[in-house]
Design a protein around this motif. Sequence first.
Motif, PDB file in Angstrom:
ATOM      1  N   GLU A   1       0.842  -1.190   0.000  1.00 15.38           N
ATOM      2  CA  GLU A   1       0.000   0.000   0.000  1.00 15.38           C
ATOM      3  C   GLU A   1       0.881   1.246   0.000  1.00 15.38           C
ATOM      4  O   GLU A   1       0.689   2.186  -0.785  1.00 15.38           O
ATOM      5  CB  GLU A   1      -0.882  -0.030   1.265  1.00 15.38           C
ATOM      6  N   SER A   2       1.869   1.233   0.871  1.00 20.48           N
ATOM      7  CA  SER A   2       2.775   2.370   0.979  1.00 20.48           C
ATOM      8  C   SER A   2       3.567   2.550  -0.327  1.00 20.48           C
ATOM      9  O   SER A   2       3.761   3.663  -0.812  1.00 20.48           O
ATOM     10  CB  SER A   2       3.706   2.140   2.167  1.00 20.48           C
ATOM     11  N   LEU A   3       4.003   1.434  -0.914  1.00 19.45           N
ATOM     12  CA  LEU A   3       4.764   1.511  -2.163  1.00 19.45           C
ATOM     13  C   LEU A   3       3.905   2.045  -3.301  1.00 19.45           C
ATOM     14  O   LEU A   3       4.381   2.793  -4.149  1.00 19.45           O
ATOM     15  CB  LEU A   3       5.321   0.129  -2.532  1.00 19.45           C
ATOM     16  N   ARG A   4       2.649   1.679  -3.293  1.00 20.45           N
ATOM     17  CA  ARG A   4       1.768   2.156  -4.351  1.00 20.45           C
ATOM     18  C   ARG A   4       1.608   3.682  -4.273  1.00 20.45           C
ATOM     19  O   ARG A   4       1.638   4.372  -5.284  1.00 20.45           O
ATOM     20  CB  ARG A   4       0.402   1.449  -4.237  1.00 20.45           C
ATOM     21  N   GLY A   5       1.458   4.175  -3.052  1.00 15.84           N
ATOM     22  CA  GLY A   5       1.358   5.627  -2.868  1.00 15.84           C
ATOM     23  C   GLY A   5       2.615   6.326  -3.348  1.00 15.84           C
ATOM     24  O   GLY A   5       2.568   7.366  -4.014  1.00 15.84           O
ATOM     25  N   LEU A   6       3.740   5.725  -3.051  1.00 19.19           N
ATOM     26  CA  LEU A   6       5.018   6.297  -3.439  1.00 19.19           C
ATOM     27  C   LEU A   6       5.176   6.310  -4.958  1.00 19.19           C
ATOM     28  O   LEU A   6       5.677   7.283  -5.537  1.00 19.19           O
ATOM     29  CB  LEU A   6       6.128   5.457  -2.797  1.00 19.19           C
ATOM     30  N   LEU A   7       4.708   5.248  -5.592  1.00 18.84           N
ATOM     31  CA  LEU A   7       4.785   5.174  -7.052  1.00 18.84           C
ATOM     32  C   LEU A   7       4.056   6.366  -7.675  1.00 18.84           C
ATOM     33  O   LEU A   7       4.540   6.991  -8.617  1.00 18.84           O
ATOM     34  CB  LEU A   7       4.190   3.852  -7.541  1.00 18.84           C
ATOM     35  N   GLY A   8       2.899   6.690  -7.097  1.00 24.99           N
ATOM     36  CA  GLY A   8       2.143   7.838  -7.587  1.00 24.99           C
ATOM     37  C   GLY A   8       2.945   9.121  -7.474  1.00 24.99           C
ATOM     38  O   GLY A   8       2.984   9.937  -8.397  1.00 24.99           O
ATOM     39  N   GLN A   9       3.644   9.279  -6.356  1.00 28.68           N
ATOM     40  CA  GLN A   9       4.440  10.495  -6.157  1.00 28.68           C
ATOM     41  C   GLN A   9       5.622  10.557  -7.126  1.00 28.68           C
ATOM     42  O   GLN A   9       5.973  11.613  -7.632  1.00 28.68           O
ATOM     43  CB  GLN A   9       4.948  10.563  -4.720  1.00 28.68           C
ATOM     44  N   LEU A  10       6.248   9.407  -7.372  1.00 31.95           N
ATOM     45  CA  LEU A  10       7.366   9.392  -8.321  1.00 31.95           C
ATOM     46  C   LEU A  10       6.864   9.713  -9.730  1.00 31.95           C
ATOM     47  O   LEU A  10       7.533  10.432 -10.479  1.00 31.95           O
ATOM     48  CB  LEU A  10       8.079   8.035  -8.313  1.00 31.95           C
ATOM     49  N   ASP A  11       5.696   9.196 -10.070  1.00 28.84           N
ATOM     50  CA  ASP A  11       5.131   9.503 -11.392  1.00 28.84           C
ATOM     51  C   ASP A  11       4.911  11.006 -11.535  1.00 28.84           C
ATOM     52  O   ASP A  11       5.202  11.583 -12.572  1.00 28.84           O
ATOM     53  CB  ASP A  11       3.814   8.749 -11.600  1.00 28.84           C
ATOM     54  N   GLU A  12       4.376  11.610 -10.483  1.00 30.24           N
ATOM     55  CA  GLU A  12       4.166  13.067 -10.535  1.00 30.24           C
ATOM     56  C   GLU A  12       5.487  13.796 -10.701  1.00 30.24           C
ATOM     57  O   GLU A  12       5.602  14.756 -11.463  1.00 30.24           O
ATOM     58  CB  GLU A  12       3.524  13.559  -9.234  1.00 30.24           C
ATOM     59  N   ALA A  13       6.485  13.357  -9.952  1.00 28.10           N
ATOM     60  CA  ALA A  13       7.792  14.021 -10.020  1.00 28.10           C
ATOM     61  C   ALA A  13       8.391  13.892 -11.415  1.00 28.10           C
ATOM     62  O   ALA A  13       8.997  14.826 -11.941  1.00 28.10           O
ATOM     63  CB  ALA A  13       8.739  13.422  -8.979  1.00 28.10           C
ATOM     64  N   ILE A  14       8.190  12.734 -12.051  1.00 25.20           N
ATOM     65  CA  ILE A  14       8.729  12.531 -13.395  1.00 25.20           C
ATOM     66  C   ILE A  14       7.990  13.426 -14.389  1.00 25.20           C
ATOM     67  O   ILE A  14       8.598  14.043 -15.264  1.00 25.20           O
ATOM     68  CB  ILE A  14       8.649  11.041 -13.792  1.00 25.20           C
ATOM     69  N   ALA A  15       6.672  13.537 -14.205  1.00 26.26           N
ATOM     70  CA  ALA A  15       5.898  14.397 -15.099  1.00 26.26           C
ATOM     71  C   ALA A  15       6.350  15.849 -14.974  1.00 26.26           C
ATOM     72  O   ALA A  15       6.317  16.616 -15.932  1.00 26.26           O
ATOM     73  CB  ALA A  15       4.408  14.263 -14.780  1.00 26.26           C
ATOM     74  N   ASP A  16       6.804  16.217 -13.801  1.00 26.28           N
ATOM     75  CA  ASP A  16       7.181  17.602 -13.518  1.00 26.28           C
ATOM     76  C   ASP A  16       8.667  17.863 -13.786  1.00 26.28           C
ATOM     77  O   ASP A  16       9.139  18.980 -13.682  1.00 26.28           O
ATOM     78  CB  ASP A  16       6.887  17.878 -12.034  1.00 26.28           C
ATOM     79  N   GLN A  17       9.372  16.798 -14.165  1.00 29.86           N
ATOM     80  CA  GLN A  17      10.830  16.855 -14.216  1.00 29.86           C
ATOM     81  C   GLN A  17      11.366  17.881 -15.229  1.00 29.86           C
ATOM     82  O   GLN A  17      12.358  18.557 -14.962  1.00 29.86           O
ATOM     83  CB  GLN A  17      11.337  15.446 -14.495  1.00 29.86           C
ATOM     84  N   ALA A  18      10.671  18.021 -16.350  1.00 31.52           N
ATOM     85  CA  ALA A  18      11.159  18.949 -17.371  1.00 31.52           C
ATOM     86  C   ALA A  18      11.168  20.388 -16.851  1.00 31.52           C
ATOM     87  O   ALA A  18      11.987  21.199 -17.273  1.00 31.52           O
ATOM     88  CB  ALA A  18      10.286  18.856 -18.616  1.00 31.52           C
ATOM     89  N   ARG A  19      10.285  20.682 -15.910  1.00 32.62           N
ATOM     90  CA  ARG A  19      10.173  22.062 -15.426  1.00 32.62           C
ATOM     91  C   ARG A  19      11.482  22.529 -14.777  1.00 32.62           C
ATOM     92  O   ARG A  19      11.985  23.618 -15.059  1.00 32.62           O
ATOM     93  CB  ARG A  19       9.001  22.168 -14.437  1.00 32.62           C
ATOM     94  N   GLY A  20      12.025  21.691 -13.900  1.00 37.04           N
ATOM     95  CA  GLY A  20      13.268  22.068 -13.235  1.00 37.04           C
ATOM     96  C   GLY A  20      14.401  22.274 -14.220  1.00 37.04           C
ATOM     97  O   GLY A  20      15.193  23.209 -14.099  1.00 37.04           O
ATOM     98  N   GLN A  21      14.458  21.409 -15.215  1.00 35.09           N
ATOM     99  CA  GLN A  21      15.526  21.558 -16.213  1.00 35.09           C
ATOM    100  C   GLN A  21      15.313  22.798 -17.066  1.00 35.09           C
ATOM    101  O   GLN A  21      16.267  23.451 -17.478  1.00 35.09           O
ATOM    102  CB  GLN A  21      15.609  20.304 -17.082  1.00 35.09           C
ATOM    103  N   ARG A  22      14.061  23.133 -17.332  1.00 33.12           N
ATOM    104  CA  ARG A  22      13.770  24.337 -18.123  1.00 33.12           C
ATOM    105  C   ARG A  22      14.166  25.600 -17.358  1.00 33.12           C
ATOM    106  O   ARG A  22      14.708  26.538 -17.930  1.00 33.12           O
ATOM    107  CB  ARG A  22      12.280  24.410 -18.473  1.00 33.12           C
ATOM    108  N   VAL A  23      13.854  25.620 -16.064  1.00 34.59           N
ATOM    109  CA  VAL A  23      14.234  26.791 -15.263  1.00 34.59           C
ATOM    110  C   VAL A  23      15.754  26.943 -15.295  1.00 34.59           C
ATOM    111  O   VAL A  23      16.294  28.028 -15.469  1.00 34.59           O
ATOM    112  CB  VAL A  23      13.744  26.660 -13.808  1.00 34.59           C
TER     113      VAL A  23
END
Length: 445
Positions: free
Chosen positions: A188-210
């Motif tokens: 259960e905990s790992l599944r929640g974490l997977l969701g957070q990592l997916d979000e971070a990956i989706a947002d990853q280009a933003r940091g590199q763009r800045v």
Amino acid sequence: MAQDTIFALASAAGRAAVAAVRISGPGSGEALRALGGRLPAARRASLRRLRDAAGDIDEALVLWFPGPGSYTGEDSAEFHIHGGRAVIERLQGSLLALGLRPADPGEFTRRAFENGKLDLAQAEGVADLIDAETKGQADQALAQLGGALSRRHEVWRERLIESLALLEAGVDFPDEEVPGDVADAAKESLRGLLGQLDEAIADQARGQRVRDGYRIAVIGAPNAGKSSLFNALIAREAAIVTATPGTTRDVIEAPFDLAGYKVILADTAGVRETGEAIEAEGVRRAQAWARNADLRLWVVDRAGSAGDWRFAADLAQAGDLCLLNKADLPAGTDEAACRFSAEKAGVTAHLVSTRGAGLADLLAAITERVVTALAAREFPATTRMRHAESLRVARDRLAAALEAPQVELAAEDVRLAARALGRITGRIDAEEILGAVFGKFCIGK
Ligand SMILES: Nc1nc2c(ncn2[C@@H]2O[C@H](COP(=O)(O)OP(=O)(O)OP(=O)(O)O)[C@@H](O)[C@H]2O)c(=O)[nH]1
Ligand SMILES: [Mg+2]
């Protein structure tokens, strides 16, 4: 192993009011005493006449930072001397004679890392802050230096390790009653974490763009007015403008600051069918740059009626801007046809003239897109390729763990995921990445 004592000019080279020379290592106190007399009180600026056997060097402000409470964690010191070439060289010569050696790029920060003062992500924040040219870059770098990025990954890594402990309870005591809900709780905990990592990956280009700049391509058919627009936006005549179609061949990039963010604007060759080799290569480069850009400004000569606007139409993407240019001239039939096609494709049309009309509105529209893409309350999880790769490995391992048929296999995948996250802060496999991280620093930091 005894460390060398190192020195470097920490301020920029060249004539200045003041230059800062830093030293770090076990011989720092001795060097400071040799040149400036008794050691000053720790972390207090003191005025000293620096001299060596050959005579006076300068009247300088000196600072003594005994380890471990210093930037590097070692004994270190700073000399704030008069910033002339001769004075700087004279002091550096004396330090050499005292047995100190010139620092490698990033060596002060590398020592700080090795002494546990900073982790790798924070060290990268230091480098980014030094390189920052815009407020957006500086804010992001400062947050990273302060540990925002590191903390996020540490929290995730700790959660992985907790889940690992739960899973391993099932591996180590297969015969005992490990309640099924222990493994379930872990999943259960790992599944929640997977969701957070997916979000971070989706947002990853933003940091590199800045960090690296938001990329805007000026595209369109030959003679549409791309170079004129490019020059108007950057407020200098960087690109050649002529009435001959096919003037621009190379991609011309110009960085500039928009609302505190770094933007890279590129002028490109006009797109059309051509049998001419040089122009064809220019068109190929234009298309490649345009595809990788974050936003395209599609310039169209609205006064034309030959349908030239179609040449670049397929490069424009939904969310881009179509600039119906030459608003000072009467409209040709291309204007209506192009406007219709653009709006159907989700591309907003603006009437402009590179001679002035509509440019302020255009700049506002571009600014709005840049700010929407880059600004957010939270800083992104990653700012470099290196982080993104680790994040992706962690995510894939975690997904595999959730699918694993046996608890042993799941545990191994979770271990690998934690390892991947640990690479971001340098907790894991630091040796492999140190060279890559610190080699790009400037000397003196
Ligand atoms: N009347 C008018 N002419 C313009 C305007 N913008 C550009 N031009 C003219 O259009 C011609 C082409 O301009 P450029 O900026 O070189 O066009 P380009 O799209 O870069 O052309 P290539 O590099 O050949 O692809 C020049 O003669 C410009 O002076 C405008 O707003 N009004
Ligand atoms: Mg041009």
